[in-house]
Motif scaffolding. Structure first.
Motif, PDB file in Angstrom:
ATOM      1  N   LEU A  65       0.836  -1.206   0.000  1.00 21.38           N
ATOM      2  CA  LEU A  65       0.000   0.000   0.000  1.00 21.38           C
ATOM      3  C   LEU A  65       0.870   1.255   0.000  1.00 21.38           C
ATOM      4  CD1 LEU A  65      -1.616  -2.280   1.967  1.00 21.38           C
ATOM      5  CD2 LEU A  65      -3.335  -0.483   1.810  1.00 21.38           C
ATOM      6  N   ASP A  66       1.933   1.229  -0.775  1.00 20.53           N
ATOM      7  CA  ASP A  66       2.897   2.323  -0.912  1.00 20.53           C
ATOM      8  C   ASP A  66       3.728   2.566   0.341  1.00 20.53           C
ATOM      9  OD1 ASP A  66       2.439   2.788  -3.547  1.00 20.53           O
ATOM     10  OD2 ASP A  66       1.303   4.635  -3.294  1.00 20.53           O
ATOM     11  N   ALA A  81       0.612  -4.413   5.835  1.00 19.09           N
ATOM     12  CA  ALA A  81       1.433  -3.873   4.748  1.00 19.09           C
ATOM     13  C   ALA A  81       2.412  -4.922   4.227  1.00 19.09           C
ATOM     14  CB  ALA A  81       2.177  -2.630   5.219  1.00 19.09           C
ATOM     15  N   ALA A  97       0.640  -7.559   2.055  1.00 18.27           N
ATOM     16  CA  ALA A  97       0.340  -7.006   0.722  1.00 18.27           C
ATOM     17  C   ALA A  97       1.591  -6.951  -0.140  1.00 18.27           C
ATOM     18  CB  ALA A  97      -0.276  -5.615   0.864  1.00 18.27           C
ATOM     19  N   ASP A 128      -1.520  -4.053  -8.298  1.00 18.85           N
ATOM     20  CA  ASP A 128      -2.016  -3.245  -7.185  1.00 18.85           C
ATOM     21  C   ASP A 128      -3.487  -2.932  -7.383  1.00 18.85           C
ATOM     22  OD1 ASP A 128       0.158  -2.731  -5.328  1.00 18.85           O
ATOM     23  OD2 ASP A 128       1.142  -1.692  -6.991  1.00 18.85           O
ATOM     24  N   LEU A 170      -5.761  -6.367  -2.266  1.00 20.08           N
ATOM     25  CA  LEU A 170      -6.070  -6.043  -0.878  1.00 20.08           C
ATOM     26  C   LEU A 170      -7.081  -7.018  -0.283  1.00 20.08           C
ATOM     27  CD1 LEU A 170      -6.094  -2.150  -0.692  1.00 20.08           C
ATOM     28  CD2 LEU A 170      -4.198  -3.771  -0.626  1.00 20.08           C
ATOM     29  N   LEU A 223      -8.266  -3.172   6.530  1.00 14.98           N
ATOM     30  CA  LEU A 223      -8.878  -3.407   5.223  1.00 14.98           C
ATOM     31  C   LEU A 223     -10.255  -4.019   5.415  1.00 14.98           C
ATOM     32  CD1 LEU A 223      -5.810  -5.067   3.444  1.00 14.98           C
ATOM     33  CD2 LEU A 223      -6.484  -2.664   3.328  1.00 14.98           C
ATOM     34  N   VAL A 274     -10.207   0.201   2.029  1.00 11.09           N
ATOM     35  CA  VAL A 274      -9.342   0.658   3.114  1.00 11.09           C
ATOM     36  C   VAL A 274     -10.176   1.295   4.213  1.00 11.09           C
ATOM     37  CG1 VAL A 274      -7.582   2.378   3.721  1.00 11.09           C
ATOM     38  CG2 VAL A 274      -7.302   0.976   1.668  1.00 11.09           C
ATOM     39  N   VAL A 292      -1.143   5.428   2.396  1.00  8.35           N
ATOM     40  CA  VAL A 292      -2.299   4.568   2.157  1.00  8.35           C
ATOM     41  C   VAL A 292      -3.388   5.305   1.375  1.00  8.35           C
ATOM     42  CG1 VAL A 292      -4.125   3.224   3.248  1.00  8.35           C
ATOM     43  CG2 VAL A 292      -1.808   3.158   4.187  1.00  8.35           C
ATOM     44  N   TYR A 313      -2.347   5.612  -2.208  1.00 11.21           N
ATOM     45  CA  TYR A 313      -2.509   4.320  -2.870  1.00 11.21           C
ATOM     46  C   TYR A 313      -3.977   4.088  -3.227  1.00 11.21           C
ATOM     47  CZ  TYR A 313      -2.287  -0.789  -3.476  1.00 11.21           C
ATOM     48  OH  TYR A 313      -2.380  -2.069  -3.973  1.00 11.21           O
ATOM     49  N   ALA A 314      -4.871   4.372  -2.290  1.00 13.93           N
ATOM     50  CA  ALA A 314      -6.297   4.169  -2.538  1.00 13.93           C
ATOM     51  C   ALA A 314      -6.782   5.024  -3.704  1.00 13.93           C
ATOM     52  CB  ALA A 314      -7.091   4.475  -1.278  1.00 13.93           C
TER      53      ALA A 314
END
Length: 444
Positions: free
Chosen positions: A237-238, A310, A313, A384, A389, A411, A417, A430, A433-434
């Motif tokens: 998630l970055d 994290a 993922a 991704d 997720l 999650l 998220v 996060v 990323y979302a």
């Protein structure tokens, strides 16, 4: 990536079975190429009537229930079943979508397939539709007709409908295969963990493709792998989880790691990537060294819930990219995650770190290694987004439940998220990323 990796067909067509196929390659099958167990030739596309739908799903499902293969629409055949003439069919997006939806709506479970248009340069909008169907470990695939399940299979050059006894045999083979892959994941993990520094606590993830791939390890492969990973972090998630620094090889596998000791044990981050697409990766959670003022054995390892999510993922995506892009494995994979080592003298606690302190989350420490496993699509894990997720949620939830926690709250089960369960330091990564991957942010 191609849905079908079939050396015989690739040799006949002169290249991979993907969007790079040219009209000349396909017409090159004329006049000597005959139909076979992996090749079916049709002059026309499939219509929209019930019997046409059944024919389409029977042909696609029949290949999926056998060893995979290709349907070529738009090519006539002679009386001997050999490619004879390029008639052409409509290759519009609308036609491809219609065929795709018909397969997805009427075959369960949905096979791995693709519909590739190959345009005739002299007649734009027409040409061949290449329906590539992968060999699958989720067979048998059923065609649903009037609430009944019919099971096709391609045998020789014909599609037949399986008897009840043959259907039962196919289901036994599916479940036996799943048990074998779960066992194989545990075996690979056990071998891998012997090279981890067991004074520390690790998240270990292992992936085993349902349908193994292959790649060759040589000097060029190792250099490309080193260039790919050296100095680069893995991201969940970055959020940067850990960083590889070195690459190497073991028997029939590539290895990457951050640091190692004089005995060759991995110390912070490590992976071993097998030639068939199976792989393991481990990231250190807690060095488990005695803390200031603490006498005696190391205290319980503290497993931070955010770092756990994290890391899962990041691990899933890393393993799936290897399976898909390096070993050319496709379809589904069995994935296993564990926290290692955990035992009577090495307990672990689930915690959440906050500014100024650490909160216990679980109702009790664990005294045996928590283990979770699931089955997921390799392409979805390698990309991704929400599907990755969702798989992360299921694995992380399986682990935290061992601590008495009902779920991994960062999650949701469908891969969105939950903002409030990420601390302020992680939230910017996060949320970015979302936004980038069209993931909903839940504020409850």
């Amino acid at each position: 990536m191609p849905s079908v990796r079939n050396r015989r067909l690739e040799q006949l067509l002169g290249g991979p079975i993907d969007e790079s196929l040219t009209y000349g390659q396909v017409t090159g099958l004329i006049p000597a190429t005959a139909e076979g167990p992996d090749l079916d030739i049709k002059r026309d596309t499939y219509g929209g009537r019930d019997r046409d739908r059944k024919a389409l799903c029977g042909d696609v499902g029949g290949l999926a229930n056998a060893n995979g293969g290709v349907l070529i629409l738009g090519m006539d055949e002679d009386s001997q079943g050999r490619a004879a003439k390029a008639d052409g069919v409509d290759i519009s997006d609308a036609e491809r979508l219609r065929l795709h939806q018909s397969v997805v709506a009427n075959i369960h479970p949905t096979p791995t397939f693709d519909i590739i248009p190959v345009e005739n340069p002299d007649r734009p909008g027409t040409g061949f539709l290449i329906i590539s169907v992968a060999r699958t470990a989720t067979a048998p695939h059923a065609y649903i007709q009037n609430n009944s399940l019919l099971y096709p299979k391609r045998i020789g050059t014909q599609t037949v409908w399986l008897t009840e006894a043959l259907v039962a045999e196919a289901y036994r083979a599916r479940f036996a295969g799943l048990a074998d892959r779960i066992t194989e994941a545990a075996r690979i993990e056990q071998d891998f963990t012997t090279r981890l520094d067991n004074r520390q606590s690790w998240l270990v993830a292992t992936l085993v493709p349902d349908l193994p791939g292959a790649f060759r390890i040589d000097t060029a492969t190792l250099k490309a792998f080193d260039d790919d990973i050296a100095g680069r972090p893995i991201l969940g998630l970055d959020i940067p989880v850990a960083r590889f620094r070195r690459a190497g090889v073991r028997h029939r596998r590539l290895m990457g790691y951050g640091e190692s000791d004089t005995h060759g044990r991995y110390l912070d981050l490590a992976c071993e990537l097998h030639e068939n697409g199976s792989a393991s990766i481990a990231s250190c959670f807690d060095p488990r060294q005695p803390r200031p003022g603490h006498d005696g054995p190391p205290p319980p390892s503290l497993i931070n819930d955010e770092i756990l999510v994290a890391t899962v993922a990041a691990a899933l995506r890393f393993l799936a990219v290897h399976a898909r892009d390096r070993a050319a494995a496709g379809g589904l994979a069995t994935v296993r995650a564990t926290i290692f080592p955990v035992g009577p003298d090495r307990p672990a606690r689930l915690v959440h770190s906050r500014l100024g302190g650490v909160d216990n989350l679980g109702t009790y420490p664990v005294w045996q290694p928590p283990v979770a496993d699931t089955v997921a699509d390799i392409d979805e894990l390698a990309t991704d987004g929400r599907d990755l997720l969702a798989a992360t949620y299921h694995l992380a939830t399986g682990l935290v439940q061992e601590f008495g926690r009902p779920e991994a709250l960062q999650l949701t089960a469908d891969g969105n998220v939950r903002r409030r369960y990420w601390d302020r330091q992680a939230q910017p990564d996060v949320m970015r990323y979302a936004e980038q991957h069209d993931i909903d942010v839940i504020d409850d």
